[in-house]
Design an enzyme around this catalytic site. Sequence first.
Site, PDB file in Angstrom:
ATOM      1  N   HIS A 352       0.799  -1.242   0.000  1.00 34.26           N
ATOM      2  CA  HIS A 352       0.000   0.000   0.000  1.00 34.26           C
ATOM      3  C   HIS A 352       0.820   1.274   0.000  1.00 34.26           C
ATOM      4  CE1 HIS A 352      -3.961  -1.835   0.925  1.00 34.26           C
ATOM      5  NE2 HIS A 352      -3.218  -2.760   1.509  1.00 34.26           N
ATOM      6  N   LYS A 540      -8.207  14.096   4.557  1.00 34.07           N
ATOM      7  CA  LYS A 540      -7.330  12.915   4.502  1.00 34.07           C
ATOM      8  C   LYS A 540      -6.274  13.096   5.574  1.00 34.07           C
ATOM      9  CE  LYS A 540      -6.441  14.073   0.118  1.00 34.07           C
ATOM     10  NZ  LYS A 540      -6.669  12.829  -0.591  1.00 34.07           N
ATOM     11  N   ARG A 541      -5.447  12.065   5.816  1.00 38.13           N
ATOM     12  CA  ARG A 541      -4.365  12.254   6.761  1.00 38.13           C
ATOM     13  C   ARG A 541      -3.468  13.405   6.310  1.00 38.13           C
ATOM     14  NH1 ARG A 541      -3.575   8.527  11.154  1.00 38.13           N
ATOM     15  NH2 ARG A 541      -1.555   9.535  11.381  1.00 38.13           N
ATOM     16  N   LYS A 546       0.895  14.663   0.450  1.00 35.86           N
ATOM     17  CA  LYS A 546      -0.492  14.909   0.045  1.00 35.86           C
ATOM     18  C   LYS A 546      -0.734  16.394  -0.252  1.00 35.86           C
ATOM     19  CE  LYS A 546      -2.260  10.975   2.775  1.00 35.86           C
ATOM     20  NZ  LYS A 546      -2.930  10.070   1.821  1.00 35.86           N
ATOM     21  N   THR A 648      -8.480   6.673  -1.872  1.00 33.72           N
ATOM     22  CA  THR A 648      -9.833   6.121  -1.924  1.00 33.72           C
ATOM     23  C   THR A 648     -10.854   7.225  -1.672  1.00 33.72           C
ATOM     24  OG1 THR A 648      -9.405   5.398   0.340  1.00 33.72           O
ATOM     25  CG2 THR A 648      -9.375   3.707  -1.363  1.00 33.72           C
ATOM     26  N   LYS A 652     -14.744   8.283  -3.317  1.00 37.33           N
ATOM     27  CA  LYS A 652     -15.954   8.628  -2.559  1.00 37.33           C
ATOM     28  C   LYS A 652     -16.546   9.935  -3.074  1.00 37.33           C
ATOM     29  CE  LYS A 652     -13.804   6.260   1.244  1.00 37.33           C
ATOM     30  NZ  LYS A 652     -12.850   6.393   2.360  1.00 37.33           N
TER      31      LYS A 652
HETATM   32  C1  26V Z   1       2.036   2.424   7.724  1.00 36.71           C
HETATM   33  C2  26V Z   1       2.706   2.297   8.900  1.00 36.71           C
HETATM   34  C3  26V Z   1       4.156   2.366   8.873  1.00 36.71           C
HETATM   35  C4  26V Z   1       4.750   2.450  10.238  1.00 36.71           C
HETATM   36  C5  26V Z   1       4.062   1.543  11.191  1.00 36.71           C
HETATM   37  C6  26V Z   1       2.625   1.913  11.354  1.00 36.71           C
HETATM   38  C7  26V Z   1       1.982   2.076  10.053  1.00 36.71           C
HETATM   39  C8  26V Z   1       0.611   2.003  10.006  1.00 36.71           C
HETATM   40  C9  26V Z   1      -0.029   2.133   8.836  1.00 36.71           C
HETATM   41  C10 26V Z   1       0.676   2.350   7.700  1.00 36.71           C
HETATM   42  C11 26V Z   1      -0.113   2.450   6.492  1.00 36.71           C
HETATM   43  C12 26V Z   1       0.426   3.297   5.448  1.00 36.71           C
HETATM   44  C13 26V Z   1      -0.049   2.781   4.180  1.00 36.71           C
HETATM   45  C14 26V Z   1      -1.381   3.338   3.753  1.00 36.71           C
HETATM   46  O1  26V Z   1      -2.294   3.666   4.497  1.00 36.71           O
HETATM   47  N1  26V Z   1      -1.469   3.413   2.490  1.00 36.71           N
HETATM   48  C15 26V Z   1      -2.630   3.916   1.827  1.00 36.71           C
HETATM   49  O2  26V Z   1      -3.395   2.789   1.421  1.00 36.71           O
HETATM   50  C16 26V Z   1      -4.568   3.173   0.771  1.00 36.71           C
HETATM   51  C17 26V Z   1      -5.357   1.920   0.509  1.00 36.71           C
HETATM   52  O3  26V Z   1      -4.682   1.110  -0.397  1.00 36.71           O
HETATM   53  C18 26V Z   1      -4.238   3.931  -0.487  1.00 36.71           C
HETATM   54  O4  26V Z   1      -5.434   4.351  -1.082  1.00 36.71           O
HETATM   55  C19 26V Z   1      -3.382   5.151  -0.162  1.00 36.71           C
HETATM   56  O5  26V Z   1      -2.975   5.797  -1.346  1.00 36.71           O
HETATM   57  C20 26V Z   1      -2.189   4.729   0.630  1.00 36.71           C
HETATM   58  O6  26V Z   1      -1.448   5.852   1.077  1.00 36.71           O
END
Ligand code: 26V
Length: 812
Positions: A352, A540-541, A546, A648, A652
């Site tokens: 992701h 968004k975050r 972004k 995503t 929406k």
């Molecule tokens: C990453 C990490 C890295 C450090 C440890 C904790 C932690 C927790 C969550 C994440 C997630 C980052 C990845 C993420 O959210 N990616 C997003 O995924 C979406 C669904 O596929 C996508 O639409 C977004 O573009 C993407 O940024």
Amino acid sequence: MFTDKEKFKIEFKQRLIGNSGRQMHEVSEDDVYAALGSMIRERIGQDWAATNRAYTEHGERQVYYFSMEFLMGRLLGNNLLNLGVLELVREGLGELGWDLEDIEEYEADAGLGNGGLGRLAACFLDSLASLGYSGHGNGIRYRYGLFEQKIIDGHQVELPDYWLQKGNVWEVRRGDKKVNVRFWGNVESHEQNGRLVYETKNGEDVWAVPYDVPIVGYENSAVNTLRLWSAESAADPTRGFGGNYYNFLDYKRSVETVSEFLYPDDSQYEGKLLRLKQEYFLCSAGLQSVLRTFDKLRLPHDRLADKVAIHINDTHPTLVIPELMRILMDEKGFGWEDAWSIVTRTVSYTNHTILSEALETWPEQMIRELLPRVHMIIEELNKRFCASLLEQYPGDQERVSRMAIIEGGQIKMAHLAIHGSHSINGVAALHTDILKKREMKDFYELYPERFNNKTNGITHRRWLMHANPELENLLEETIGSAWKKQPDQLNELLKHTGDAVVQEKIRSVKRKNKERLAAYIHKKHGATVDPNSIFDVQVKRLHAYKRQLLNALHIMDLYNRIKENPALDLTPRTFIFGAKAAPGYYMAKQIIKLINNIADTVNNDPQTKDLLNVFFLENYSVSLAEKIVPAADVSEQISTAGKEASGTGNMKFMMNGALTIGTLDGANVEMYESLGDEGMYLFGLRIEEVEQYYREGGYSAQGIYNSDDRVKKVLDQLIQGPFCQNGQSFDSIYHSLLSHNDEYFVLRDFADYAQAQEQIGIDYRNTKLWTEKAILNIAKSGRFAGDRTIGEYASDIWGIKPVGVGSRLTTR
Ligand code: 26V
């Protein structure tokens, strides 16, 4: 069980009085929520049992979606919708004097995720159940979800999100299905029937107790399961601990921290021991439960992959790979090769993110100590993998080091995940392309057949039908209801693009949604919002890539232009932001403060307040998104090209008839394929240009500052001027753009962005043209429904077909 409104009212009143122990005139809305929730939960229970029975009898392969995050939001409204009783309950409650929407507000959001990745998991569960697939979620029941955000003096402040405070009607604690998870300890081996058998001794045992949440399919009687694990102390408090009760309490506290909170950082990887414990806890407990269910089929374990698919959501649950190896070898007696074959046929993996700073690598020493047997297995895996690589690429030691699972004392989870999975997918075409060509090039060369794309999708049930019932009704009137089960049928709306009556209705729906959001803003901010203005939204975050900063700088520029020329002919705009920043992400928090300062200035300046308004809505969450998305005219999807894996939120907004201003990044690329220039406002560097700058240099932010007066003025205002109230200045933002040469090309894209925004201002006034574009967006959005995505996962990756349950048995 009620079948019509009158029966519902009778049953509900009995339940309300019985549940609350109060008389009808004494009950609170809280009581109403609790009674309704428990009634609906019970109704679901029947179908739940039948679904599980059907799955066991049918023997279809079961999919388990392992994810550290499930950003579910509220469940009441969605469950009513999917059960097909939403209208009945709304009317029945109404006749008893309650408004369902108010009652829904009593439910705390299940905020067990950070953002896109966690919300995607939630959308997928909805599609799996609604399409009748046997697919379940496996996650952690964090006691505290993602922090609650308060804005104080313009700054983000984090508060704990104790979402379980009022209880959770949707979960069922299954104490009888708890399993043991072992940490630490030392590995001992002995010979048994001529082979070495390994066992971990003197470990610390933690009980994993499952809490099951039913996932209701849309009008198909299917109910799948989201199993969330909670950590409890395994010890009997009356025994052990040297008779010292305080030792027991210390132990209990330490054990329970394992599922205490969700890590709120989704941008920067940190090698924290507790996070590693959480990941192993999920993998070990989840696998034990999967194997127990498999054992009911009474098949040999070499048939596991025929009946079970395990999907890992990013690398966070990658430890299922060595852990399943451990169980198969140490507990089921398999040799290495056979165990490996079972594992790789069972596991598949989705990536992701392309951001290297988010890639997980764990210090080898940490894994060796916390999970000694798992470490031995990873070490052996690495040894064999590197040896096979050397055979394939003789003499190419460099390549072997690049691809190794263990390198420089670090364990690379993505390498382990790719090597141990039969399928690896990205989440949008562009993203998958980047993985193949750049980020995972070596692995793509080695395993080309494993790589595939699955462009993300969202559930139209929550994001259209539930969030925007007026649009649902209008669509039903105009094109019927086939799209509810087949969202690609939304394209039927294309026939009505030019229909003046439909156009008028579309405008009226948008208007009502804007008025509703305006009322919410009024309640929260005490401010009056003009529903005639363009609602321009970025939620968004908060993350540098972004580029909320680009949006903010552009608003500063608009302010300057009005101040310079009060007669400027601008279409009035309301800019709406919502974003949580990771608590330790300084720059992101500065950007939140900047946006709030801008809001303060432009909303209160008599010269600008009728043309420009800015609101930062605190505590962006799933339930807040459901209020914001239907009210948006413009959707901001403005990441630096190549950085957003998919997005995503973009989908929406599109589905709710907002027009996108965006870069060619993530799934925007595919949206643009469907919409063309009439349907979308494209701007900014293309990925090739971004890559060229990174590769060859040649970008000078300072050069743009020097040559563009508008940019210069805005940047200077970060240090001093109307947005620096009380002597505050934004030096770090200023320096990130100038001294650090603007890593995300904010200044490079500024002029192009401003131009696209100007065009939006012009087009919005042409209501007919604008509405046609909005209709085009809705009509083309079916491609981005989660049902399409899940259909592709099911056929290409998991090899499963829908299972008929309840009254709707499908014939196969
Ligand atoms: C990453 C990490 C890295 C450090 C440890 C904790 C932690 C927790 C969550 C994440 C997630 C980052 C990845 C993420 O959210 N990616 C997003 O995924 C979406 C669904 O596929 C996508 O639409 C977004 O573009 C993407 O940024």
